[in-house]
Design a protein around this motif. Structure first.
Motif, PDB file in Angstrom:
ATOM      1  N   MET A  18      12.128   4.220   0.571  1.00 48.18           N
ATOM      2  CA  MET A  18      10.928   3.379   0.729  1.00 48.18           C
ATOM      3  C   MET A  18      11.316   1.914   0.732  1.00 48.18           C
ATOM      4  SD  MET A  18       7.279   4.139  -0.409  1.00 48.18           S
ATOM      5  CE  MET A  18       7.902   5.650   0.253  1.00 48.18           C
ATOM      6  N   LYS A  46      11.291  -1.770   0.102  1.00 46.77           N
ATOM      7  CA  LYS A  46      10.709  -2.497  -1.025  1.00 46.77           C
ATOM      8  C   LYS A  46      10.067  -3.788  -0.542  1.00 46.77           C
ATOM      9  CE  LYS A  46      11.409  -2.476  -5.387  1.00 46.77           C
ATOM     10  NZ  LYS A  46      10.572  -1.427  -5.885  1.00 46.77           N
ATOM     11  N   ALA A  91       3.533   0.540  -1.031  1.00 48.75           N
ATOM     12  CA  ALA A  91       3.624   1.389  -2.224  1.00 48.75           C
ATOM     13  C   ALA A  91       3.284   0.634  -3.504  1.00 48.75           C
ATOM     14  CB  ALA A  91       5.027   1.990  -2.312  1.00 48.75           C
ATOM     15  N   GLU A  92       3.793  -0.603  -3.612  1.00 51.37           N
ATOM     16  CA  GLU A  92       3.561  -1.363  -4.838  1.00 51.37           C
ATOM     17  C   GLU A  92       2.079  -1.587  -5.090  1.00 51.37           C
ATOM     18  OE1 GLU A  92       5.925  -1.819  -2.759  1.00 51.37           O
ATOM     19  OE2 GLU A  92       7.703  -2.726  -3.638  1.00 51.37           O
ATOM     20  N   GLN A 122      -0.352   0.336  -4.119  1.00 51.98           N
ATOM     21  CA  GLN A 122      -0.947   1.602  -4.543  1.00 51.98           C
ATOM     22  C   GLN A 122      -0.641   1.879  -6.008  1.00 51.98           C
ATOM     23  OE1 GLN A 122      -0.342   4.859  -1.738  1.00 51.98           O
ATOM     24  NE2 GLN A 122       0.127   3.372  -0.149  1.00 51.98           N
ATOM     25  N   GLU A 123       0.551   1.481  -6.431  1.00 48.87           N
ATOM     26  CA  GLU A 123       0.903   1.691  -7.844  1.00 48.87           C
ATOM     27  C   GLU A 123       0.064   0.815  -8.756  1.00 48.87           C
ATOM     28  OE1 GLU A 123       5.140   1.520  -8.480  1.00 48.87           O
ATOM     29  OE2 GLU A 123       5.446   2.773  -6.716  1.00 48.87           O
ATOM     30  N   GLU A 125      -2.573   2.183 -11.533  1.00 46.64           N
ATOM     31  CA  GLU A 125      -2.473   1.780 -12.931  1.00 46.64           C
ATOM     32  C   GLU A 125      -3.810   1.208 -13.413  1.00 46.64           C
ATOM     33  OE1 GLU A 125       0.510  -1.202 -13.530  1.00 46.64           O
ATOM     34  OE2 GLU A 125      -0.104  -1.512 -15.601  1.00 46.64           O
ATOM     35  N   SER A 183      -3.587   8.880 -10.832  1.00 43.66           N
ATOM     36  CA  SER A 183      -2.170   9.032 -10.500  1.00 43.66           C
ATOM     37  C   SER A 183      -1.863   8.339  -9.172  1.00 43.66           C
ATOM     38  CB  SER A 183      -1.792  10.509 -10.425  1.00 43.66           C
ATOM     39  OG  SER A 183      -2.273  11.088  -9.240  1.00 43.66           O
ATOM     40  N   VAL A 184      -0.629   7.886  -9.036  1.00 37.53           N
ATOM     41  CA  VAL A 184      -0.208   7.247  -7.781  1.00 37.53           C
ATOM     42  C   VAL A 184      -0.292   8.261  -6.640  1.00 37.53           C
ATOM     43  CG1 VAL A 184       1.562   5.871  -6.667  1.00 37.53           C
ATOM     44  CG2 VAL A 184       1.395   5.878  -9.142  1.00 37.53           C
ATOM     45  N   ALA A 185       0.018   9.521  -6.956  1.00 36.43           N
ATOM     46  CA  ALA A 185      -0.042  10.562  -5.928  1.00 36.43           C
ATOM     47  C   ALA A 185      -1.457  10.658  -5.367  1.00 36.43           C
ATOM     48  CB  ALA A 185       0.402  11.908  -6.511  1.00 36.43           C
ATOM     49  N   HIS A 186      -2.438  10.535  -6.255  1.00 35.79           N
ATOM     50  CA  HIS A 186      -3.835  10.610  -5.820  1.00 35.79           C
ATOM     51  C   HIS A 186      -4.179   9.430  -4.888  1.00 35.79           C
ATOM     52  CE1 HIS A 186      -8.098  11.408  -5.912  1.00 35.79           C
ATOM     53  NE2 HIS A 186      -8.348  10.208  -6.408  1.00 35.79           N
ATOM     54  N   TYR A 245      -2.116   7.701  -3.112  1.00 33.57           N
ATOM     55  CA  TYR A 245      -1.387   7.918  -1.864  1.00 33.57           C
ATOM     56  C   TYR A 245      -2.100   8.975  -1.008  1.00 33.57           C
ATOM     57  CZ  TYR A 245       2.386   9.214   1.327  1.00 33.57           C
ATOM     58  OH  TYR A 245       3.117   9.485   2.437  1.00 33.57           O
ATOM     59  N   GLY A 254       0.061  14.459 -13.014  1.00 28.99           N
ATOM     60  CA  GLY A 254      -0.357  13.712 -11.836  1.00 28.99           C
ATOM     61  C   GLY A 254       0.730  13.485 -10.802  1.00 28.99           C
ATOM     62  N   VAL A 255       1.676  14.400 -10.711  1.00 32.94           N
ATOM     63  CA  VAL A 255       2.728  14.229  -9.703  1.00 32.94           C
ATOM     64  C   VAL A 255       2.246  14.683  -8.335  1.00 32.94           C
ATOM     65  CG1 VAL A 255       4.909  15.208  -8.916  1.00 32.94           C
ATOM     66  CG2 VAL A 255       4.718  14.295 -11.205  1.00 32.94           C
ATOM     67  N   SER A 273      -0.361  15.749  -5.261  1.00 31.73           N
ATOM     68  CA  SER A 273      -1.665  15.500  -4.652  1.00 31.73           C
ATOM     69  C   SER A 273      -1.595  15.968  -3.207  1.00 31.73           C
ATOM     70  CB  SER A 273      -1.991  14.004  -4.692  1.00 31.73           C
ATOM     71  OG  SER A 273      -3.162  13.747  -3.945  1.00 31.73           O
ATOM     72  N   ALA A 275       2.131  17.019  -2.200  1.00 31.79           N
ATOM     73  CA  ALA A 275       3.398  16.311  -2.388  1.00 31.79           C
ATOM     74  C   ALA A 275       3.274  15.253  -3.470  1.00 31.79           C
ATOM     75  CB  ALA A 275       3.808  15.648  -1.068  1.00 31.79           C
ATOM     76  N   PRO A 276       4.422  14.782  -3.990  1.00 32.08           N
ATOM     77  CA  PRO A 276       4.399  13.632  -4.888  1.00 32.08           C
ATOM     78  C   PRO A 276       4.036  12.357  -4.114  1.00 32.08           C
ATOM     79  CG  PRO A 276       6.458  14.859  -5.095  1.00 32.08           C
ATOM     80  CD  PRO A 276       5.761  15.365  -3.870  1.00 32.08           C
ATOM     81  N   ALA A 277       3.735  11.294  -4.830  1.00 31.23           N
ATOM     82  CA  ALA A 277       3.396  10.017  -4.212  1.00 31.23           C
ATOM     83  C   ALA A 277       4.483   9.605  -3.227  1.00 31.23           C
ATOM     84  CB  ALA A 277       3.240   8.950  -5.291  1.00 31.23           C
ATOM     85  N   PHE A 278       4.070   9.101  -2.085  1.00 34.75           N
ATOM     86  CA  PHE A 278       4.948   8.585  -1.030  1.00 34.75           C
ATOM     87  C   PHE A 278       5.889   9.678  -0.498  1.00 34.75           C
ATOM     88  CE2 PHE A 278       4.331   5.093  -4.204  1.00 34.75           C
ATOM     89  CZ  PHE A 278       3.187   4.613  -3.595  1.00 34.75           C
ATOM     90  N   LEU A 283       7.355   4.543 -11.152  1.00 37.35           N
ATOM     91  CA  LEU A 283       7.663   4.987  -9.811  1.00 37.35           C
ATOM     92  C   LEU A 283       8.468   3.988  -8.963  1.00 37.35           C
ATOM     93  CD1 LEU A 283       6.924   7.713  -8.949  1.00 37.35           C
ATOM     94  CD2 LEU A 283       4.926   6.802  -7.814  1.00 37.35           C
ATOM     95  N   GLU A 288      13.098   4.052  -7.467  1.00 36.52           N
ATOM     96  CA  GLU A 288      13.761   4.049  -6.154  1.00 36.52           C
ATOM     97  C   GLU A 288      15.009   3.175  -6.127  1.00 36.52           C
ATOM     98  OE1 GLU A 288      13.837   5.607  -2.277  1.00 36.52           O
ATOM     99  OE2 GLU A 288      13.095   6.175  -4.210  1.00 36.52           O
TER     100      GLU A 288
END
Lengths: 157, 589
Positions: free
Chosen positions: A1, A3, A44-45, A47-48, A52, A57-60, A62, B169-170, B172, B183-186, B585, B589
């Motif tokens: 990803m 940055k 990504a940042e 979304q994080e 928060e 969750s970040v996955a949600h 995303y 919450g990994v 989604s 999948a996990p985020a990103f 997260l 990376e």
């Protein structure tokens, strides 16, 4: 990803946006809308930070960002071009218009020209089906667009 | 509560309002096939997105077929579950799912346990009438879990358990339409995520999309290497579930047969993680008493509650989610890692061998243990204390591979010295067990009195969050117990807010504790299986001659010959650890 370092003041503005919506997880889509207005896209940042602040969750986050074609994780061009591929526009030749934009700009859907001037995306209906096929550039709407109009439209920018 | 009468397949049924057709049918012995649906009442798990449409049924007077899992019963309803229309629709649905599913059943890790395969067989599908595009996603191999999302049917059970039960919450659902995937985020790999490797997603996955990383071949390689002395340890929960893999009734204890099978497989020493559980109690119990005494003496530097640290998924959970609180859990290593450290020091010395000459294999009900033994702090010069960790399911595979008829095996005993254990070690396998074992020992060490009744019924059960007060000869100790990481989170948030009333808290990541671990034979959503395993664990404890860890003669010998005393310098070096502030997260990376 890749940055991306978001400027500190933008991060603060982002937190203000979240606060404006009471950090309510149910307002996620609205928060993302304003965040994209603020930065032009949702790296990504971002979304994080939103995850928060809203305590999800970040996955949600995303998941939501990737579900709606309106949201983008790539920076858009200065003039984002959207081609409507809704039913009415599609049957009236939107695909040919899209092909012409792709050819002239030499980019694919979802990409940005190397000079950062234009980006290309598709969307589903802007609510102006009477003007089909419709494209938007930034806030401006163009109706009854034919492939022949593309050069002229691009030359405006 | 309103009572509703309806008719399903010509049979009258009476149910409470709010009951679904699927549940009503089940109550009169009609099993409507379903796929995405899964419900485990005691564990607060319900997944019914209504997405797969396999459970469709016909309701008289209703134009369309209805999904039985989401349709509530109404008064006078007439339901048919197997009309020609229903069967045709159901077959079409399953064929469509199969049209985007790799036909790899012969080599799939889930074959024989796959709910989609079973469904296709039950419906007698011999041909798929639809051909179309197939989904292709990148594979993902973490130390513990393998994701093959081409085999995913988007039932979303993994997403539900990861978010709602475990609150990790990994996972989604991401993207949309044909591109969608869980999948996990990103869409990063699991080992770049906050995944705890609890493996509950694997435990509920209906297909082969999520499976354990299989290390059986690594075990075989070690066993055939003449240079290596191969030592195996078995976790308490394995003996209460392994029998299921060989068709035995859930809750059958197979301790003796398991030992016998391991000896036949060629392990040089068959030992017991229960021994290390007893050792854990010595260290953790002493640490607890030390902290408690100083706390009661007014030492402000001491923090309570103390949290158990046996569960590697729980450890990774708090490292990611509560990094500011990493000084609260006990510093005691988990039994798996204590065993490894002792096997490669004390026991290697007894054998007059170098630690590198030993291979330590663990058989665990757990996927997170595979990850735990790869943590850098649990190795010396690259040589891990525990070299390979396999699950109950993998052990069953090894046994079958070696042509062993498990059911007909005679019982055998564990080897000495690391095979002797007490009832306290055994109950580590169930929620409530670690703290009960600790209380048995801490009570006697603290009060100096003999504990007459070793069973602490108040600590037992299957509720996700439990609390009990134990009387230590006039001193009231408040104990909290949580299983399932979502329940653990609630207790942790209270601790963080300074609202916790507890002196000690036991946490296990998996619902039910290790008996419900992600490496156990598949329960397919049947919570009764977990309850039977739990009973089996308590039965094994009740049958033990010694039931308090500090009375284990080989533990006493280990301290007198080698470690000195609990919390000694050597104990600290070998049996205690420290925790890390795991990154978020974007920092990973």
């Amino acid at each position: 990803m890749a940055k991306v370092k978001i400027p500190v003041n933008k991060v603060q503005e982002l937190r203000v946006i979240c606060k404006k919506f009471n950090n309510d997880p149910g307002e996620l889509i609205n928060v993302l809308h304003e965040a994209q207005n603020l930065l032009g896209y949702l790296p990504a940042e971002v979304q994080e930070i939103v995850a928060e602040e809203l305590n999800v969750s970040v996955a949600h986050v995303y998941g939501v960002v990737t579900f709606y074609s309106f949201f983008s994780m790539l920076p858009k061009g200065k003039h984002p071009i959207s081609i409507c591929m809704g039913t009415a526009c599609y049957v009236r030749g939107a695909e040919k218009v899209l092909e012409e934009f792709k050819r002239r700009l030499d980019i694919k859907v979802g990409e940005t020209t190397p000079d950062g001037k234009f980006s290309l995306s598709c969307l589903r209906c802007v609510g102006a089906c009477g003007l089909a096929p419709v494209i938007t550039i930034g806030e401006r709407v163009y109706g009854r667009v034919s492939p022949e109009d593309v050069k002229k439209i691009l030359d405006e920018y | 509560m309103n009572i509703i009468k309806l008719i399903i397949d010509d049979k009258p049924v009476v149910v409470e309002q709010g009951t679904t057709i699927l549940e009503a049918a089940k109550s009169i012995g009609i099993k409507i096939p379903s796929l995405c649906y899964m419900k485990m009442d005691d564990l607060n798990f319900e997944n019914k997105p209504g997405g797969c449409r396999v459970c469709v049924i016909e309701v008289e007077g209703r134009r369309n077929l209805a999904p039985a899992c989401k349709t509530e019963c109404t008064e006078g309803m007439v339901v048919k579950t197997h009309t020609v229309r229903v069967i045709n629709a159901r077959r079409t649905v399953v064929e469509l799912i199969l049209s985007d599913h790799p036909a790899e059943c012969l080599t799939c890790a889930k074959s024989g346990e796959c709910e989609l395969q079973e469904l296709a067989q039950n419906l007698g599908i011999r041909e798929i009438h639809y051909t179309g595009e197939q989904s292709h996603y990148k594979g993902d191999q973490s130390p513990a879990i393998i994701r093959e999302m081409d085999k995913c049917i988007m039932c979303r059970r993994c997403e539900t358990i990861c978010n709602e039960v475990q609150t990790v919450g990994v996972l989604s659902a991401v993207n949309r339409g044909f591109e969608s995937v869980v999948a996990p985020a990103f869409e990063m790999d699991l080992d770049h995520s906050v995944c705890t490797y609890c493996g509950q997603c694997v435990a509920v996955c209906p297909t082969g999309a999520l499976t354990e990383r299989d290390y059986t071949w690594k075990v075989i390689e070690a066993l055939v290497d003449p240079q290596k002395t191969v030592v195996v340890q078995t976790a308490p929960a394995v003996r209460a579930a392994l029998g299921e893999a060989f068709g035995m009734e859930p809750g059958t204890l197979v301790t003796g047969k398991m030992v016998s099978a391991l000896k036949k497989l060629g392990f040089d020493y068959v030992f017991d993680t229960d021994f290390a559980a007893d050792l854990t109690i010595m260290e953790e119990g002493t640490e607890f008493l030390d902290r408690l005494t100083r706390y009661l003496d007014g030492d402000k530097s001491v923090k309570l509650p103390i949290l158990t640290s046996c569960c590697p998924a729980w450890v990774k959970f708090f490292e990611h989610q509560f990094p500011e609180m990493i000084d609260i859990p006990s510093t005691a290593k988990s039994p798996q890692q204590m065993f490894g450290a002792i096997a490669k020091s004390y026991f290697a010395k007894k054998l007059n061998k170098k630690r590198e000459d030993l291979v330590v294999v663990s058989v665990m009900p757990c996927l997170a243990k595979k990850y735990e033994c790869t943590r850098e702090e649990f190795a010396i010069n690259g040589d891990a204390d525990v070299n390979v960790s396999i699950t109950t399911r993998e052990l069953a595979r090894l046994i079958r591979n070696a042509n062993i008829d498990f059911a007909s095996l005679d019982d055998e005993d564990f080897d000495q010295p690391l095979g002797e254990s007490t009832g306290a070690g055994v109950i580590f396998g169930t929620t409530g067990g670690v703290i009960e074992a600790a209380v048995r020992t801490a009570y006697e060490l603290h009060t100096g009195k003999h504990l007459e009744k070793v069973e602490f019924e108040e600590l037992r059960g299957m509720e996700g969050l439990r609390k009990a007060t134990v009387d230590f000869d006039g001193m009231k100790l408040n104990i909290g117990i949580a299983h399932g990481l979502g329940n653990a989170r609630k207790l942790l948030e209270d601790v963080r807010a300074g609202k916790s009333e507890f002196h000690a808290i036991e946490i296990m990541a998996c619902p039910g504790g290790c008996i419900g671990g992600g490496g156990q034979p598949y329960h397919h959503g049947n919570v009764d299986i977990l309850k039977k395993r739990q009973k089996a664990i308590y039965r094994e404890d009740a049958g033990k001659a010694i039931r308090k860890s500090h009375e284990n003669p080989f533990i006493q010998e280990l301290y007198s010959e080698f470690l000195g005393r609990p919390l000694s310098d050597l104990s600290h070096e070998l049996l205690h650890t420290h925790y890390f502030n795991r990154k978020k997260l974007s920092e990973i990376e």
